[in-house]
Design a protein around this motif. Structure first.
Motif, mmCIF file in Angstrom:
data_model
loop_
_atom_site.group_PDB
_atom_site.id
_atom_site.type_symbol
_atom_site.label_atom_id
_atom_site.label_comp_id
_atom_site.label_asym_id
_atom_site.label_seq_id
_atom_site.Cartn_x
_atom_site.Cartn_y
_atom_site.Cartn_z
ATOM 1 N N GLU A 1 6.734 -13.476 5.518
ATOM 2 C CA GLU A 1 6.147 -13.889 4.261
ATOM 3 C C GLU A 1 5.996 -12.710 3.305
ATOM 4 O O GLU A 1 6.218 -12.856 2.094
ATOM 5 N N ARG A 2 5.627 -11.556 3.848
ATOM 6 C CA ARG A 2 5.459 -10.390 2.978
ATOM 7 C C ARG A 2 6.777 -9.971 2.353
ATOM 8 O O ARG A 2 6.830 -9.630 1.169
ATOM 9 N N LEU A 3 7.848 -10.007 3.128
ATOM 10 C CA LEU A 3 9.165 -9.688 2.564
ATOM 11 C C LEU A 3 9.535 -10.684 1.475
ATOM 12 O O LEU A 3 10.123 -10.309 0.441
ATOM 13 N N ALA B 1 -11.899 -1.711 12.572
ATOM 14 C CA ALA B 1 -12.321 -3.073 12.898
ATOM 15 C C ALA B 1 -11.753 -4.115 11.930
ATOM 16 O O ALA B 1 -11.748 -5.300 12.248
ATOM 17 N N THR B 2 -11.278 -3.687 10.764
ATOM 18 C CA THR B 2 -10.652 -4.662 9.856
ATOM 19 C C THR B 2 -9.277 -5.094 10.350
ATOM 20 O O THR B 2 -8.756 -6.123 9.922
ATOM 21 N N LEU B 3 -8.667 -4.287 11.230
ATOM 22 C CA LEU B 3 -7.317 -4.553 11.732
ATOM 23 C C LEU B 3 -6.300 -4.699 10.596
ATOM 24 O O LEU B 3 -5.308 -5.425 10.714
ATOM 25 N N SER B 4 -6.559 -3.991 9.489
ATOM 26 C CA SER B 4 -5.647 -4.039 8.346
ATOM 27 C C SER B 4 -4.531 -3.028 8.564
ATOM 28 O O SER B 4 -4.773 -1.816 8.565
ATOM 29 N N ARG B 5 -3.318 -3.517 8.748
ATOM 30 C CA ARG B 5 -2.205 -2.618 9.005
ATOM 31 C C ARG B 5 -1.891 -1.739 7.800
ATOM 32 O O ARG B 5 -1.575 -0.552 7.947
ATOM 33 N N GLY B 6 -1.990 -2.312 6.597
ATOM 34 C CA GLY B 6 -1.747 -1.514 5.402
ATOM 35 C C GLY B 6 -2.736 -0.370 5.281
ATOM 36 O O GLY B 6 -2.365 0.764 4.955
ATOM 37 N N ALA B 7 -4.020 -0.663 5.545
ATOM 38 C CA ALA B 7 -5.040 0.378 5.468
ATOM 39 C C ALA B 7 -4.836 1.434 6.548
ATOM 40 O O ALA B 7 -5.069 2.625 6.319
ATOM 41 N N LEU B 8 -4.395 1.011 7.731
ATOM 42 C CA LEU B 8 -4.164 1.979 8.803
ATOM 43 C C LEU B 8 -2.997 2.906 8.476
ATOM 44 O O LEU B 8 -3.026 4.099 8.806
ATOM 45 N N ALA C 1 -1.469 2.798 0.974
ATOM 46 C CA ALA C 1 -1.969 1.496 1.439
ATOM 47 C C ALA C 1 -1.660 0.394 0.430
ATOM 48 O O ALA C 1 -1.409 -0.758 0.811
ATOM 49 N N ALA C 2 -1.643 0.729 -0.862
ATOM 50 C CA ALA C 2 -1.388 -0.261 -1.905
ATOM 51 C C ALA C 2 0.033 -0.805 -1.862
ATOM 52 O O ALA C 2 0.315 -1.834 -2.480
ATOM 53 N N VAL C 3 0.926 -0.123 -1.137
ATOM 54 C CA VAL C 3 2.275 -0.656 -0.951
ATOM 55 C C VAL C 3 2.219 -1.948 -0.141
ATOM 56 O O VAL C 3 3.109 -2.806 -0.266
ATOM 57 N N PHE C 4 1.182 -2.122 0.659
ATOM 58 C CA PHE C 4 1.079 -3.288 1.541
ATOM 59 C C PHE C 4 -0.072 -4.218 1.153
ATOM 60 O O PHE C 4 -0.297 -5.221 1.821
ATOM 61 N N LEU C 5 -0.809 -3.874 0.097
ATOM 62 C CA LEU C 5 -1.975 -4.644 -0.314
ATOM 63 C C LEU C 5 -1.951 -4.855 -1.820
ATOM 64 O O LEU C 5 -1.281 -4.116 -2.547
ATOM 65 N N ALA D 1 1.152 -10.783 -4.041
ATOM 66 C CA ALA D 1 2.381 -10.176 -3.527
ATOM 67 C C ALA D 1 2.131 -9.274 -2.331
ATOM 68 O O ALA D 1 3.065 -8.909 -1.630
ATOM 69 N N HIS D 2 0.871 -8.909 -2.077
ATOM 70 C CA HIS D 2 0.557 -7.917 -1.052
ATOM 71 C C HIS D 2 1.386 -6.653 -1.271
ATOM 72 O O HIS D 2 1.826 -6.011 -0.323
ATOM 73 N N GLU D 3 1.582 -6.319 -2.510
ATOM 74 C CA GLU D 3 2.248 -5.072 -2.917
ATOM 75 C C GLU D 3 1.817 -4.808 -4.350
ATOM 76 O O GLU D 3 2.260 -5.466 -5.282
ATOM 77 N N THR D 4 0.903 -3.865 -4.510
ATOM 78 C CA THR D 4 0.258 -3.655 -5.802
ATOM 79 C C THR D 4 1.259 -3.418 -6.921
ATOM 80 O O THR D 4 1.188 -4.036 -7.993
#
Length: 438
Positions: free
Chosen positions: A304-306, A237-244, A408-412, A351-354
């Motif tokens: 933006e993430r890139l 339900a969070t719809l977090s792609r990094g977490a998925l 997941a931390a690669v994207f968060l 950075a959305h990349e730990t």
């Protein structure tokens, strides 16, 4: 048992009676003063002082409360902006008093060495690059979780079983997932609330889900299966792609570690499918609206993430030793995007990349120490799992959770939250308990 038992001078040991007496005197003093302000304020102050006194006299209780509150950080901050900081300070004070009472501390662990190295880099980077109030705030979060790691490792090396800590974290995260799901069904487009950002919220639930699988493996009980389903629904339900992405990696590793069976996978998928159908029946537009809102910004988010990653990488390249200091990514972002072909409508403050964000602020030295903390915790959990024993399932779930969280931390951006630090402490502690049992 290769654990340092450092003895303190007998005069430094504080008895429980002394601590209790001091707490009682403080309670009387505060109660006497606040009675002048009215009964409601007086009652609240008395309750707060009693709770604080209880925490200060019981480090193990303080650890469990700290872990239980973490998945509700957003709610705690809504009540008081300093509530989480006060709880962290109480935890550290309770631990210091506990160390003084027992006269020893058990911290001869490589992971503590990495944590101390990280602290040294943090201090050096702060001195070289003072980033004002923002830098102080970020540095404080780093210091608080380094301190929490030390306290967790020492307390779980003594009287606090790692299993109890994992159980409390799973229970609290399950309740948080329920709260997030309620908010999602009522008015939110994504599950959140207990932790403000849905991506960060999903990160908490991801670690809890893996730990639930391990606890259920060691102690088959229906409540763990129910908790796993609630946590999984909360993550979806969070719809977090990094977490998925982290969830997918975690499920593969969990299957390899025999934490889940295919029958359980199919059963869980069926439950999730039924839940989605129920949502569609009760509110046909809910899922489509949420997915549309997520998809509307998807292309912009990718671009933006890139850009965030490129900026963080350039910061690391320009300042490879100790980075730009805590908060340096946000403070210097605008200076770097002046050279980028981007039209940004809002400030990109993380950075959305730990790993890139850690390296941009603390350099490669800080990143190495940070990865050392995570890696040593995971490797200790692997060693404990191979030894077997009553906590083998928990040990397996710790390294599986760490691997999923690391993906997941690669994207968060997750170095400022508890899960990675908690998993490192659990990994060290389950191995320590196995060795103590030999």
């Amino acid at each position: 048992m290769s654990v340092l038992m450092r003895q303190l001078p007998p005069t430094a040991i504080v008895s429980r009676r002394t601590v209790t007496t001091l707490a009682t005197l403080a309670l009387v003093a505060v109660t006497s003063s606040v009675l002048l302000w009215g009964p409601i304020v007086s009652l609240g102050a008395v309750v707060a002082v009693v709770v604080m006194a209880a925490l200060l006299t019981n480090a193990e209780l303080a650890v469990l409360i700290f872990v239980a509150v973490a998945p509700f950080e957003g709610y705690a901050k809504a009540v008081s902006g300093s509530a989480v900081k006060a709880l962290g300070a109480a935890l550290f004070a309770a631990w210091l008093l506990s160390v003084l009472r027992r006269g020893r501390v058990r911290l001869a662990q490589p992971v503590i060495g990495c944590a101390i190295a990280l602290l040294a880099v943090l201090l050096a980077s702060t001195v070289l690059h003072a980033n004002g109030p923002l830098g102080a705030e970020v540095a404080t979060r780093y210091v608080s979780y380094i301190a929490a790691l030390v306290v967790l490792v020492d307390c779980m090396a003594n009287r606090l079983p790692p299993r109890r800590v994992a159980q409390v974290y799973v229970a609290a995260s399950t309740l948080a997932a329920l709260a997030g799901l309620v908010a999602f069904f009522r008015h939110n487009l994504r599950a959140g609330g207990p932790v403000g950002d849905p991506n960060d919220f999903a990160f908490f639930l991801l670690a809890a889900l893996a730990l639930t699988l391990g606890l259920r493996r060691d102690e088959p009980r229906r409540r763990y299966a129910v908790a796993a389903i609630i946590l999984l629904l909360g993550i979806v339900a969070t719809l977090s792609r990094g977490a998925l992405v982290g969830l997918a990696a975690m499920f593969v590793l969990a299957a390899a570690a025999h934490l889940i069976r295919m029958r359980a996978v199919f059963g869980t998928a069926a439950v999730v499918g039924v839940a989605v159908v129920c949502v569609l029946l009760l509110d046909p537009t809910k899922v489509s609206t949420s997915l549309h809102a997520k998809g509307f910004v998807a292309a912009q988010n990718v671009d933006e993430r890139l850009l965030r990653w490129q900026v963080a990488a350039e910061m690391t390249y320009d300042h490879p030793i100790v980075g730009l200091g805590p908060g340096g990514y946000r403070e210097n972002f605008d200076r770097y995007i002046n050279y980028q072909p981007a039209d940004l409508s809002h400030q990109l403050d993380v950075a959305h990349e730990t790993y890139l964000e850690v390296s941009s602020e603390l350099g490669l030295l800080g990143l190495g120490a940070f990865l050392g903390v995570i890696g040593l915790g995971a490797s200790s959990a692997v060693r404990s799992a191979r030894r077997g024993g009553s906590d083998a399932g928990l040990a397996n779930s710790v390294w599986v959770a760490t691997a999923g969280a690391a993906v997941a931390a690669v994207f968060l951006t997750e170095q400022y939250y508890l899960p990675l630090w908690l998993l490192a402490a659990l990994g060290i502690s389950v191995l320590s308990h196995e060795q103590d049992g030999d």
